[in-house]
Design a protein around this motif. Sequence first.
Motif, mmCIF file in Angstrom:
data_model
loop_
_atom_site.group_PDB
_atom_site.id
_atom_site.type_symbol
_atom_site.label_atom_id
_atom_site.label_comp_id
_atom_site.label_asym_id
_atom_site.label_seq_id
_atom_site.Cartn_x
_atom_site.Cartn_y
_atom_site.Cartn_z
ATOM 1 N N PRO A 149 0.789 -1.241 0.000
ATOM 2 C CA PRO A 149 0.000 0.000 0.000
ATOM 3 C C PRO A 149 0.816 1.284 0.000
ATOM 4 N N TRP A 150 1.852 1.369 0.829
ATOM 5 C CA TRP A 150 2.578 2.643 0.894
ATOM 6 C C TRP A 150 3.322 2.926 -0.409
ATOM 7 N N ILE A 151 3.775 1.873 -1.114
ATOM 8 C CA ILE A 151 4.472 2.072 -2.384
ATOM 9 C C ILE A 151 3.495 2.539 -3.462
ATOM 10 N N ASP A 152 2.316 1.950 -3.489
ATOM 11 C CA ASP A 152 1.302 2.375 -4.445
ATOM 12 C C ASP A 152 0.908 3.829 -4.202
ATOM 13 N N ALA A 153 0.760 4.200 -2.924
ATOM 14 C CA ALA A 153 0.395 5.580 -2.594
ATOM 15 C C ALA A 153 1.504 6.549 -2.992
ATOM 16 N N GLN A 154 2.747 6.172 -2.756
ATOM 17 C CA GLN A 154 3.864 7.039 -3.140
ATOM 18 C C GLN A 154 3.915 7.227 -4.649
ATOM 19 N N THR A 155 3.700 6.153 -5.391
ATOM 20 C CA THR A 155 3.714 6.241 -6.846
ATOM 21 C C THR A 155 2.655 7.215 -7.344
ATOM 22 N N ASP A 156 1.474 7.168 -6.748
ATOM 23 C CA ASP A 156 0.416 8.116 -7.128
ATOM 24 C C ASP A 156 0.810 9.551 -6.798
ATOM 25 N N ARG A 157 1.475 9.748 -5.674
ATOM 26 C CA ARG A 157 1.895 11.114 -5.312
ATOM 27 C C ARG A 157 2.933 11.646 -6.308
ATOM 28 N N HIS A 159 3.149 10.874 -9.483
ATOM 29 C CA HIS A 159 2.436 11.204 -10.719
ATOM 30 C C HIS A 159 1.680 12.524 -10.584
ATOM 31 N N ARG A 160 1.012 12.701 -9.436
ATOM 32 C CA ARG A 160 0.231 13.929 -9.247
ATOM 33 C C ARG A 160 1.144 15.157 -9.177
ATOM 34 N N PHE A 162 4.336 15.629 -10.374
ATOM 35 C CA PHE A 162 5.111 15.972 -11.560
ATOM 36 C C PHE A 162 4.275 16.003 -12.835
ATOM 37 N N GLY A 163 3.061 15.464 -12.761
ATOM 38 C CA GLY A 163 2.178 15.530 -13.921
ATOM 39 C C GLY A 163 2.699 14.766 -15.112
ATOM 40 N N THR A 164 3.452 13.725 -14.865
ATOM 41 C CA THR A 164 3.985 12.923 -15.954
ATOM 42 C C THR A 164 4.041 11.476 -15.520
ATOM 43 N N GLU A 165 4.022 10.595 -16.489
ATOM 44 C CA GLU A 165 4.026 9.160 -16.204
ATOM 45 C C GLU A 165 5.442 8.634 -16.340
ATOM 46 N N PRO A 166 6.011 8.033 -15.304
ATOM 47 C CA PRO A 166 7.329 7.422 -15.456
ATOM 48 C C PRO A 166 7.299 6.321 -16.503
ATOM 49 N N LEU A 167 8.480 5.928 -16.962
ATOM 50 C CA LEU A 167 8.573 4.850 -17.946
ATOM 51 C C LEU A 167 8.102 3.551 -17.317
ATOM 52 N N GLY A 168 6.887 3.150 -17.634
ATOM 53 C CA GLY A 168 6.323 1.990 -16.967
ATOM 54 C C GLY A 168 5.980 2.422 -15.552
ATOM 55 N N ARG A 169 4.741 2.427 -15.155
ATOM 56 C CA ARG A 169 4.314 3.049 -13.899
ATOM 57 C C ARG A 169 5.165 2.617 -12.718
ATOM 58 N N ASN A 170 5.587 1.373 -12.706
ATOM 59 C CA ASN A 170 6.396 0.907 -11.581
ATOM 60 C C ASN A 170 7.808 0.529 -12.016
ATOM 61 N N GLY A 171 8.245 1.035 -13.171
ATOM 62 C CA GLY A 171 9.605 0.785 -13.604
ATOM 63 C C GLY A 171 9.801 -0.534 -14.330
ATOM 64 N N ASP A 172 8.750 -1.300 -14.538
ATOM 65 C CA ASP A 172 8.839 -2.595 -15.200
ATOM 66 C C ASP A 172 8.646 -2.397 -16.698
ATOM 67 N N GLY A 173 9.705 -2.650 -17.476
ATOM 68 C CA GLY A 173 9.621 -2.435 -18.919
ATOM 69 C C GLY A 173 9.313 -3.677 -19.710
ATOM 70 N N THR A 174 8.832 -4.741 -19.051
ATOM 71 C CA THR A 174 8.632 -5.996 -19.772
ATOM 72 C C THR A 174 7.542 -5.906 -20.827
ATOM 73 N N HIS A 175 6.469 -5.176 -20.543
ATOM 74 C CA HIS A 175 5.363 -5.103 -21.503
ATOM 75 C C HIS A 175 5.843 -4.496 -22.821
ATOM 76 N N ALA A 176 6.567 -3.377 -22.729
ATOM 77 C CA ALA A 176 7.068 -2.735 -23.940
ATOM 78 C C ALA A 176 8.085 -3.620 -24.645
ATOM 79 N N ALA A 177 8.941 -4.302 -23.877
ATOM 80 C CA ALA A 177 9.948 -5.174 -24.487
ATOM 81 C C ALA A 177 9.300 -6.323 -25.236
#
Length: 255
Positions: A149-157, A159-160, A162-177
């Motif tokens: 929970p605290w990691i998910d909440a931090q990730t949302d903060r 995004h809010r 900086f108003g931008t989406e990091p590369l892969g919301r949680n840093g996992d680039g497997t989907h794009a690869a």
Amino acid sequence: MTAHSHTIRAHSFNSAAAQYAANRPSYPPALLDAIEETAGRPLTGARVADVGAGTGIATALLHARGATVLAVEPGAGMAAQFRRALPGVPIVRGDGNHLPLAGASLDFLTYAQSWHWTDPARSVPEALRVLRPGGALALWWNAAALDVPWIDAQTDRVHRHFGTEPLGRNGDGTHAALATAGDRFDFVRRRIRWSRRVPLDTHLANIGSHSVFLVHDERSTAAFLTEERRHLLAVFPDGEVEETYDVALLLATRP
């Protein structure tokens, strides 16, 4: 994300190489075990190129496992930090789109947190060129565990703020690869959960070394980190943060 902003973020790490080296997490031994098991051969004695090696976090582990490693890194700041940390390991300037390596010369080609900075239209043919038949391409990412929970909440903060989406919301680039390289490589996917406990300052310096922070002005970043300290102390009043990661591994063997 535009190509221009992608390039800016890719090169942003050079200004924070020391911060990156001191605070970014490493990878668990189970990851190297999974690479060997999936590839069907040991890293000991293998010829390996670690591309986008950065400050040498993954390279050091591969070297310690007994591999003969050559690091490939495009950034001057990261390469300088690498040389200070691993003076006995060779490093050359280059990137995955233009590998300065001979054809069919490698047993393993590895990308730790770095495949998503390449252009697959170039990096896929390059991987096929430099790997020997039976050689393995291994891509992996330390992905923050969003079911905590605290990691998910931090990730949302993040995004809010900086108003931008990091590369892969949680840093996992497997989907794009998989989307961009899966037609040329038959990837096996593995996931390894692990955690580390670090002082609050280390955690804040860790997240502050991510590109989404580095490309914004210092005032905006400082404001976020000050407020984030308050949020984290409510969860970790002793000032020790339990970071939880899922290492996402993709590995494919060249025919």
